[in-house]
Scaffold this motif. Structure first.
Motif, PDB file in Angstrom:
ATOM      1  N   VAL A  11      14.419  13.771  45.086  1.00 17.14           N
ATOM      2  CA  VAL A  11      12.957  14.008  46.062  1.00 17.14           C
ATOM      3  C   VAL A  11      11.724  14.519  45.034  1.00 17.14           C
ATOM      4  CG1 VAL A  11      14.993  15.024  47.838  1.00 17.14           C
ATOM      5  CG2 VAL A  11      13.690  16.692  45.566  1.00 17.14           C
ATOM      6  N   SER A  12      12.214  14.579  43.707  1.00 13.65           N
ATOM      7  CA  SER A  12      10.516  14.985  43.319  1.00 13.65           C
ATOM      8  C   SER A  12      10.556  14.413  41.871  1.00 13.65           C
ATOM      9  CB  SER A  12      10.269  15.938  43.394  1.00 13.65           C
ATOM     10  OG  SER A  12       9.287  16.682  43.099  1.00 13.65           O
ATOM     11  N   LEU A  13       9.944  13.870  41.462  1.00  7.52           N
ATOM     12  CA  LEU A  13      10.512  13.827  39.636  1.00  7.52           C
ATOM     13  C   LEU A  13      10.438  15.043  38.841  1.00  7.52           C
ATOM     14  CD1 LEU A  13       8.464  10.052  39.236  1.00  7.52           C
ATOM     15  CD2 LEU A  13      11.553  10.712  39.712  1.00  7.52           C
ATOM     16  N   ASP A  14       9.972  15.985  39.141  1.00 10.34           N
ATOM     17  CA  ASP A  14       9.321  17.425  38.239  1.00 10.34           C
ATOM     18  C   ASP A  14      10.945  18.279  38.381  1.00 10.34           C
ATOM     19  OD1 ASP A  14       9.849  18.589  41.039  1.00 10.34           O
ATOM     20  OD2 ASP A  14       7.742  19.010  41.166  1.00 10.34           O
ATOM     21  N   ARG A  15      11.752  17.601  39.175  1.00  7.64           N
ATOM     22  CA  ARG A  15      13.720  18.064  39.313  1.00  7.64           C
ATOM     23  C   ARG A  15      14.129  17.472  38.057  1.00  7.64           C
ATOM     24  NH1 ARG A  15      14.973  20.590  44.097  1.00  7.64           N
ATOM     25  NH2 ARG A  15      13.151  21.068  44.896  1.00  7.64           N
ATOM     26  N   LEU A  16      13.996  16.135  37.449  1.00 11.47           N
ATOM     27  CA  LEU A  16      14.426  15.347  36.605  1.00 11.47           C
ATOM     28  C   LEU A  16      13.753  15.594  35.506  1.00 11.47           C
ATOM     29  CD1 LEU A  16      15.227  14.085  39.477  1.00 11.47           C
ATOM     30  CD2 LEU A  16      14.891  11.860  37.747  1.00 11.47           C
ATOM     31  N   SER A  17      14.858  15.920  34.215  1.00 11.77           N
ATOM     32  CA  SER A  17      13.965  15.712  32.877  1.00 11.77           C
ATOM     33  C   SER A  17      13.739  14.460  32.195  1.00 11.77           C
ATOM     34  CB  SER A  17      14.823  16.135  31.648  1.00 11.77           C
ATOM     35  OG  SER A  17      16.300  15.100  32.103  1.00 11.77           O
ATOM     36  N   VAL A  18      12.889  14.480  31.527  1.00  9.10           N
ATOM     37  CA  VAL A  18      12.306  13.316  31.197  1.00  9.10           C
ATOM     38  C   VAL A  18      13.146  12.579  29.863  1.00  9.10           C
ATOM     39  CG1 VAL A  18      10.612  12.231  28.608  1.00  9.10           C
ATOM     40  CG2 VAL A  18      10.520  14.240  30.049  1.00  9.10           C
ATOM     41  N   LEU A  19      14.287  12.727  29.610  1.00 10.65           N
ATOM     42  CA  LEU A  19      15.994  11.807  29.931  1.00 10.65           C
ATOM     43  C   LEU A  19      15.963  10.803  30.783  1.00 10.65           C
ATOM     44  CD1 LEU A  19      17.565  10.514  27.746  1.00 10.65           C
ATOM     45  CD2 LEU A  19      19.023  12.882  27.973  1.00 10.65           C
ATOM     46  N   GLU A  20      16.173  12.214  31.778  1.00 13.04           N
ATOM     47  CA  GLU A  20      17.239  11.460  33.096  1.00 13.04           C
ATOM     48  C   GLU A  20      15.712  10.420  33.779  1.00 13.04           C
ATOM     49  OE1 GLU A  20      19.448  14.480  35.533  1.00 13.04           O
ATOM     50  OE2 GLU A  20      17.681  15.623  34.946  1.00 13.04           O
ATOM     51  N   ILE A  21      14.810  10.524  33.181  1.00 11.87           N
ATOM     52  CA  ILE A  21      13.272   9.882  34.148  1.00 11.87           C
ATOM     53  C   ILE A  21      13.688   8.384  33.128  1.00 11.87           C
ATOM     54  CG2 ILE A  21      10.569   8.938  34.621  1.00 11.87           C
ATOM     55  CD1 ILE A  21      10.819  12.878  34.938  1.00 11.87           C
ATOM     56  N   GLU A  22      13.303   8.790  31.915  1.00 11.96           N
ATOM     57  CA  GLU A  22      13.678   6.892  31.207  1.00 11.96           C
ATOM     58  C   GLU A  22      14.935   6.448  31.671  1.00 11.96           C
ATOM     59  OE1 GLU A  22      13.027   9.373  27.256  1.00 11.96           O
ATOM     60  OE2 GLU A  22      10.367   8.982  26.950  1.00 11.96           O
ATOM     61  N   GLN A  23      15.981   7.162  31.097  1.00  5.90           N
ATOM     62  CA  GLN A  23      17.101   6.209  31.639  1.00  5.90           C
ATOM     63  C   GLN A  23      17.278   5.625  32.814  1.00  5.90           C
ATOM     64  OE1 GLN A  23      20.049   9.921  31.658  1.00  5.90           O
ATOM     65  NE2 GLN A  23      20.475   9.699  29.213  1.00  5.90           N
ATOM     66  N   LEU A  24      16.171   6.748  34.373  1.00  4.08           N
ATOM     67  CA  LEU A  24      16.308   5.272  35.790  1.00  4.08           C
ATOM     68  C   LEU A  24      15.322   4.782  35.112  1.00  4.08           C
ATOM     69  CD1 LEU A  24      16.225   8.233  37.880  1.00  4.08           C
ATOM     70  CD2 LEU A  24      17.456   6.538  37.449  1.00  4.08           C
ATOM     71  N   ILE A  25      14.351   4.200  34.324  1.00  7.00           N
ATOM     72  CA  ILE A  25      13.696   3.227  33.851  1.00  7.00           C
ATOM     73  C   ILE A  25      13.991   2.059  32.980  1.00  7.00           C
ATOM     74  CG2 ILE A  25      11.548   2.547  32.161  1.00  7.00           C
ATOM     75  CD1 ILE A  25      10.463   5.620  32.934  1.00  7.00           C
ATOM     76  N   GLU A  26      14.903   2.596  32.467  1.00  2.30           N
ATOM     77  CA  GLU A  26      15.862   1.793  31.406  1.00  2.30           C
ATOM     78  C   GLU A  26      16.798   0.685  32.729  1.00  2.30           C
ATOM     79  OE1 GLU A  26      18.474   1.408  27.801  1.00  2.30           O
ATOM     80  OE2 GLU A  26      17.783   3.288  28.740  1.00  2.30           O
ATOM     81  N   ARG A  27      17.423   1.779  33.089  1.00  2.00           N
ATOM     82  CA  ARG A  27      18.371   0.943  34.243  1.00  2.00           C
ATOM     83  C   ARG A  27      17.494  -0.063  35.107  1.00  2.00           C
ATOM     84  NH1 ARG A  27      22.166  -1.231  34.552  1.00  2.00           N
ATOM     85  NH2 ARG A  27      23.289  -1.756  37.266  1.00  2.00           N
ATOM     86  N   ALA A  28      16.638   0.849  35.170  1.00  2.00           N
ATOM     87  CA  ALA A  28      15.787   0.183  36.247  1.00  2.00           C
ATOM     88  C   ALA A  28      15.747  -1.921  35.776  1.00  2.00           C
ATOM     89  CB  ALA A  28      14.567   0.181  37.268  1.00  2.00           C
ATOM     90  N   LEU A  29      15.489  -1.386  34.672  1.00  2.00           N
ATOM     91  CA  LEU A  29      14.758  -2.708  33.593  1.00  2.00           C
ATOM     92  C   LEU A  29      16.045  -3.370  33.880  1.00  2.00           C
ATOM     93  CD1 LEU A  29      12.042  -1.183  31.385  1.00  2.00           C
ATOM     94  CD2 LEU A  29      11.379  -3.073  32.842  1.00  2.00           C
ATOM     95  N   GLU A  30      16.981  -2.475  33.103  1.00  2.00           N
ATOM     96  CA  GLU A  30      18.582  -3.732  33.072  1.00  2.00           C
ATOM     97  C   GLU A  30      18.402  -4.860  34.659  1.00  2.00           C
ATOM     98  OE1 GLU A  30      20.720  -0.416  30.185  1.00  2.00           O
ATOM     99  OE2 GLU A  30      21.202  -1.246  32.365  1.00  2.00           O
ATOM    100  N   LEU A  31      18.773  -3.779  35.560  1.00  2.00           N
ATOM    101  CA  LEU A  31      18.740  -4.803  37.004  1.00  2.00           C
ATOM    102  C   LEU A  31      17.768  -5.295  36.805  1.00  2.00           C
ATOM    103  CD1 LEU A  31      19.445  -1.371  39.065  1.00  2.00           C
ATOM    104  CD2 LEU A  31      21.195  -2.604  38.646  1.00  2.00           C
ATOM    105  N   LYS A  32      16.650  -5.444  36.836  1.00  2.00           N
ATOM    106  CA  LYS A  32      15.756  -6.559  36.820  1.00  2.00           C
ATOM    107  C   LYS A  32      16.040  -7.928  35.887  1.00  2.00           C
ATOM    108  CE  LYS A  32      10.394  -7.936  36.953  1.00  2.00           C
ATOM    109  NZ  LYS A  32       9.392  -7.141  36.272  1.00  2.00           N
ATOM    110  N   HIS A  33      16.763  -7.725  34.243  1.00  2.00           N
ATOM    111  CA  HIS A  33      16.610  -8.469  34.368  1.00  2.00           C
ATOM    112  C   HIS A  33      18.185  -9.495  34.031  1.00  2.00           C
ATOM    113  CE1 HIS A  33      13.668  -6.775  31.443  1.00  2.00           C
ATOM    114  NE2 HIS A  33      12.908  -7.657  31.733  1.00  2.00           N
ATOM    115  N   GLY A  34      19.074  -8.553  34.949  1.00  2.00           N
ATOM    116  CA  GLY A  34      19.932  -9.332  35.251  1.00  2.00           C
ATOM    117  C   GLY A  34      21.675  -8.795  34.867  1.00  2.00           C
TER     118      GLY A  34
END
Length: 304
Positions: A11-34
């Motif tokens: 619901v809001s990124l302020d409820r996630l830790s920096v680590l959780e946010i970076e993991q989501l970014i990394e996962r999104a990039l993995e999905l984009k690259h196949g």
């Protein structure tokens, strides 16, 4: 009370830790690259959009399609909302029918607080009034990381209607948490001091920024119509003249829809430094990562 981990909500990124946010970014990039994802063919989800949307709604629908989810059709204009049913009762009805997650955009800021207390299924916030737009922030961050590899030490200017923008509100906090310097620009009367960023006039801001984030002028959230074409663009928009002073390595972002000739010159929307359409493309992968997390909140790699 919710029996699932609260972290299954998004619901809001302020409820996630920096680590959780970076993991989501990394996962999104993995999905984009196949990198493949498991299918979620046994999961049923519903999208409840009480405000107009093209990019966010279609992006979530495409993400759900790619994950193999069953999407229960729901249209607010033909639902019992038109008979006076509350948002909570609508959501509880869908939960009772077997829907396992809800993607919601609603005009009420903070609508999700009551739902999180009453529902046992994940709530994914697709935008709440002038509050938060966390999935847009995630795809913005994904785009920045894709270009620069990180944003620590980068300067980001958010320019435009900061007072009414949930995109600005979501991004200002998370960017600073990730190590960026964030400044605001645009009409001084639309600047929001509660965001905790400094105001810098547009001509100074674009010269010192690595990332120029333009915001749509939200005419629907203003009480009076504005003569934007003749005034806003020259005073606060990214004009052709201002573009000449932008750093050659800087990128241009915009959450869209773009008011061409207002926030940005028409010729600059597809400029080589613009990432506006790449943002839209990235929205699918960012939202795939968000949906994976909704059903696997304790996994750093979504459904893998």
């Amino acid at each position: 009370m919710k029996t699932q981990p609260v972290s299954s909500d998004f619901v809001s990124l302020d409820r996630l830790s920096v680590l959780e946010i970076e993991q989501l970014i990394e996962r999104a990039l993995e999905l984009k690259h196949g990198q493949p994802s498991k299918t979620f063919a046994n999961k049923t989800i519903a999208n409840l959009f009480f405000e107009n949307s093209t990019r966010t709604r279609c992006s979530f629908e495409m993400a759900e399609h790619r994950l193999g989810m069953h999407v229960l059709p729901f249209e607010t204009t033909t639902s019992s909302v038109q008979k006076g049913e509350t948002l909570l009762d609508t959501c509880k009805t869908l939960e009772a029918l077997g829907v396992e997650a809800l993607v919601i955009r609603h005009q009420e800021t903070g609508y999700y607080h009551a739902l999180m207390e009453q529902l046992t299924i994940p709530i994914i916030n697709a935008g709440d009034g002038s509050g938060q737009h966390p999935s847009q922030s995630l795809l913005d961050l994904m785009t920045m990381y894709e270009v620069f590899g990180h944003i620590h030490g980068k300067t980001v200017v958010i320019c435009g209607d900061l007072r009414h923008s949930r995109v600005a509100r979501s991004n200002a906090d998370v960017l600073q948490r990730l190590g960026a310097t964030v400044i605001g620009s645009g009409p001084p009367e639309w600047f929001d001091e509660t965001m905790g960023i400094a105001y810098v006039p547009i001509d100074e801001a674009i010269e010192q920024s690595d990332i120029i984030m333009l915001l749509r002028v939200q005419q629907e959230r203003h009480n009076q119509a504005m003569e934007l074409e003749e005034t806003y663009h020259e005073q606060y928009g990214l004009t052709l003249d201002r573009m000449r002073r932008v750093r050659p390595e800087a990128i241009i972002l915009h959450p869209a829809p773009v008011n061409r000739g207002i926030e940005i010159a028409d010729e600059l929307v597809e400029h080589t430094q613009s990432r506006i359409f790449e943002q839209m493309k990235n929205g699918v992968f960012a939202r795939m990562a968000i949906l994976e997390r909704a059903f696997h909140p304790n996994s750093t790699e979504g459904a893998i």
